[in-house]
Design a protein around this motif. Structure first.
Motif, PDB file in Angstrom:
ATOM      1  N   LEU A  42       0.268   5.969   3.831  1.00 27.26           N
ATOM      2  CA  LEU A  42      -0.167   4.678   4.383  1.00 27.26           C
ATOM      3  C   LEU A  42      -1.660   4.481   4.178  1.00 27.26           C
ATOM      4  CD1 LEU A  42       0.154   2.092   6.109  1.00 27.26           C
ATOM      5  CD2 LEU A  42      -0.206   3.539   8.111  1.00 27.26           C
ATOM      6  N   TRP A  43      -2.460   5.472   4.565  1.00 26.16           N
ATOM      7  CA  TRP A  43      -3.916   5.340   4.433  1.00 26.16           C
ATOM      8  C   TRP A  43      -4.346   5.293   2.969  1.00 26.16           C
ATOM      9  CZ3 TRP A  43      -6.986   3.257   7.657  1.00 26.16           C
ATOM     10  CH2 TRP A  43      -6.666   3.275   9.008  1.00 26.16           C
ATOM     11  N   GLY A  44      -3.622   5.990   2.108  1.00 26.84           N
ATOM     12  CA  GLY A  44      -3.910   5.887   0.685  1.00 26.84           C
ATOM     13  C   GLY A  44      -3.726   4.467   0.180  1.00 26.84           C
ATOM     14  N   ASN A  45      -2.646   3.820   0.617  1.00 24.65           N
ATOM     15  CA  ASN A  45      -2.400   2.431   0.227  1.00 24.65           C
ATOM     16  C   ASN A  45      -3.431   1.485   0.828  1.00 24.65           C
ATOM     17  OD1 ASN A  45       0.078   1.820  -1.482  1.00 24.65           O
ATOM     18  ND2 ASN A  45       0.814   3.427  -0.128  1.00 24.65           N
ATOM     19  N   VAL A  46      -3.861   1.749   2.054  1.00 27.08           N
ATOM     20  CA  VAL A  46      -4.903   0.916   2.675  1.00 27.08           C
ATOM     21  C   VAL A  46      -6.195   1.007   1.862  1.00 27.08           C
ATOM     22  CG1 VAL A  46      -6.394   0.700   4.705  1.00 27.08           C
ATOM     23  CG2 VAL A  46      -3.936   1.002   5.011  1.00 27.08           C
ATOM     24  N   LEU A  47      -6.570   2.231   1.496  1.00 25.68           N
ATOM     25  CA  LEU A  47      -7.794   2.411   0.712  1.00 25.68           C
ATOM     26  C   LEU A  47      -7.667   1.767  -0.668  1.00 25.68           C
ATOM     27  CD1 LEU A  47      -8.645   6.088   1.684  1.00 25.68           C
ATOM     28  CD2 LEU A  47      -9.915   4.032   2.330  1.00 25.68           C
ATOM     29  N   GLN A  48      -6.512   1.904  -1.302  1.00 21.07           N
ATOM     30  CA  GLN A  48      -6.316   1.288  -2.611  1.00 21.07           C
ATOM     31  C   GLN A  48      -6.399  -0.238  -2.520  1.00 21.07           C
ATOM     32  OE1 GLN A  48      -3.122   2.946  -5.235  1.00 21.07           O
ATOM     33  NE2 GLN A  48      -2.781   4.276  -3.467  1.00 21.07           N
ATOM     34  N   ALA A  49      -5.769  -0.817  -1.516  1.00 21.53           N
ATOM     35  CA  ALA A  49      -5.808  -2.278  -1.354  1.00 21.53           C
ATOM     36  C   ALA A  49      -7.233  -2.758  -1.115  1.00 21.53           C
ATOM     37  CB  ALA A  49      -4.902  -2.701  -0.198  1.00 21.53           C
ATOM     38  N   THR A  50      -7.961  -2.027  -0.287  1.00 24.44           N
ATOM     39  CA  THR A  50      -9.352  -2.405  -0.003  1.00 24.44           C
ATOM     40  C   THR A  50     -10.215  -2.303  -1.247  1.00 24.44           C
ATOM     41  OG1 THR A  50      -9.081  -1.600   2.262  1.00 24.44           O
ATOM     42  CG2 THR A  50     -11.335  -1.897   1.474  1.00 24.44           C
ATOM     43  N   GLY A  51     -10.088  -1.197  -1.959  1.00 26.30           N
ATOM     44  CA  GLY A  51     -10.883  -1.016  -3.173  1.00 26.30           C
ATOM     45  C   GLY A  51     -10.583  -2.066  -4.225  1.00 26.30           C
ATOM     46  N   ASN A  52      -9.298  -2.344  -4.444  1.00 27.40           N
ATOM     47  CA  ASN A  52      -8.925  -3.362  -5.432  1.00 27.40           C
ATOM     48  C   ASN A  52      -9.419  -4.744  -5.026  1.00 27.40           C
ATOM     49  OD1 ASN A  52      -7.564  -1.870  -7.461  1.00 27.40           O
ATOM     50  ND2 ASN A  52      -5.831  -1.626  -6.101  1.00 27.40           N
ATOM     51  N   ALA A  53      -9.381  -5.037  -3.729  1.00 31.32           N
ATOM     52  CA  ALA A  53      -9.864  -6.337  -3.260  1.00 31.32           C
ATOM     53  C   ALA A  53     -11.373  -6.467  -3.465  1.00 31.32           C
ATOM     54  CB  ALA A  53      -9.511  -6.527  -1.790  1.00 31.32           C
ATOM     55  N   LEU A  54     -12.121  -5.380  -3.220  1.00 33.48           N
ATOM     56  CA  LEU A  54     -13.571  -5.415  -3.446  1.00 33.48           C
ATOM     57  C   LEU A  54     -13.890  -5.627  -4.922  1.00 33.48           C
ATOM     58  CD1 LEU A  54     -14.871  -2.569  -1.104  1.00 33.48           C
ATOM     59  CD2 LEU A  54     -15.457  -4.993  -0.972  1.00 33.48           C
ATOM     60  N   VAL A  55     -13.182  -4.931  -5.789  1.00 28.29           N
ATOM     61  CA  VAL A  55     -13.431  -5.085  -7.224  1.00 28.29           C
ATOM     62  C   VAL A  55     -13.072  -6.503  -7.667  1.00 28.29           C
ATOM     63  CG1 VAL A  55     -12.773  -4.303  -9.525  1.00 28.29           C
ATOM     64  CG2 VAL A  55     -13.155  -2.627  -7.718  1.00 28.29           C
ATOM     65  N   ALA A  56     -11.951  -7.025  -7.194  1.00 24.18           N
ATOM     66  CA  ALA A  56     -11.551  -8.402  -7.554  1.00 24.18           C
ATOM     67  C   ALA A  56     -12.577  -9.409  -7.053  1.00 24.18           C
ATOM     68  CB  ALA A  56     -10.170  -8.715  -6.991  1.00 24.18           C
ATOM     69  N   ASP A  57     -13.095  -9.176  -5.850  1.00 27.11           N
ATOM     70  CA  ASP A  57     -14.079 -10.092  -5.275  1.00 27.11           C
ATOM     71  C   ASP A  57     -15.404 -10.063  -6.026  1.00 27.11           C
ATOM     72  OD1 ASP A  57     -14.762 -12.017  -3.225  1.00 27.11           O
ATOM     73  OD2 ASP A  57     -16.074 -10.463  -2.377  1.00 27.11           O
TER      74      ASP A  57
END
Length: 111
Positions: free
Chosen positions: A41-56
Motif C-alpha cells: 500500500l505505502w509503495g503505491n502511495v509513494l509511486q502515485a505521489t512521485g508520478n504526480a509530482l513529475v507530471a506536475d
C-alpha cells in the motif's frame, strides 16, 4: 517549488515506492501478510505521489506528462482497491461476472 526540484523529488519518491512495493511482492521468509500488504500500500502511495509530482513539473502537454498521469491514476486505483472493503456477497458476484467475461473473451479469441 520549481520544476527541477519537483522532478528530482518526484523521481526519487517514485523509485522508493517502486522498491517498497517490489519488496512487498517478492516471496520471502516473512510470513506476516498484513505487514506485506501495508508495505505494498505505502509503495503505491509513494509511486502515485512521485508520478504526480513529475507530471506536475511538465509545463506543456506531452506524452511524458500523460504517461506519468496514467501511472499515478493506476497507483491510486490500487490504493482504493486496498482500502475499500467489499462484502463477501458482492465480491463473489464480481468474481463471477469477471470470470464469465473472461470466458466469453477467450472463446471469441479461439474462433
Amino acid at each position: 517549488m520549481n520544476d527541477r526540484l519537483k522532478v528530482l523529488y518526484g523521481t526519487w519518491i517514485q523509485a522508493i515506492g517502486t522498491t517498497v512495493s517490489a519488496v512487498a511482492n517478492t516471496p520471502s521468509l516473512v510470513n506476516d501478510q498484513d505487514l506485506l500488504a501495508h508495505l505494498d500500500l505505502w509503495g503505491n502511495v509513494l509511486q502515485a505521489t512521485g508520478n504526480a509530482l513529475v507530471a506536475d513539473s511538465e509545463q506543456y502537454p506531452s506524452l511524458d506528462k500523460l504517461g506519468n498521469q496514467i501511472q499515478s491514476i493506476g497507483n491510486l486505483t490500487n490504493i482504493v482497491g486496498f482500502l475499500v472493503t467489499v462484502s463477501e456477497e458482492i465480491q463473489a458476484e464480481l468474481n463471477i461476472n469477471l470470470d464469465s467475461r473472461h470466458y466469453i473473451t477467450m472463446n471469441r479469441l479461439k474462433t
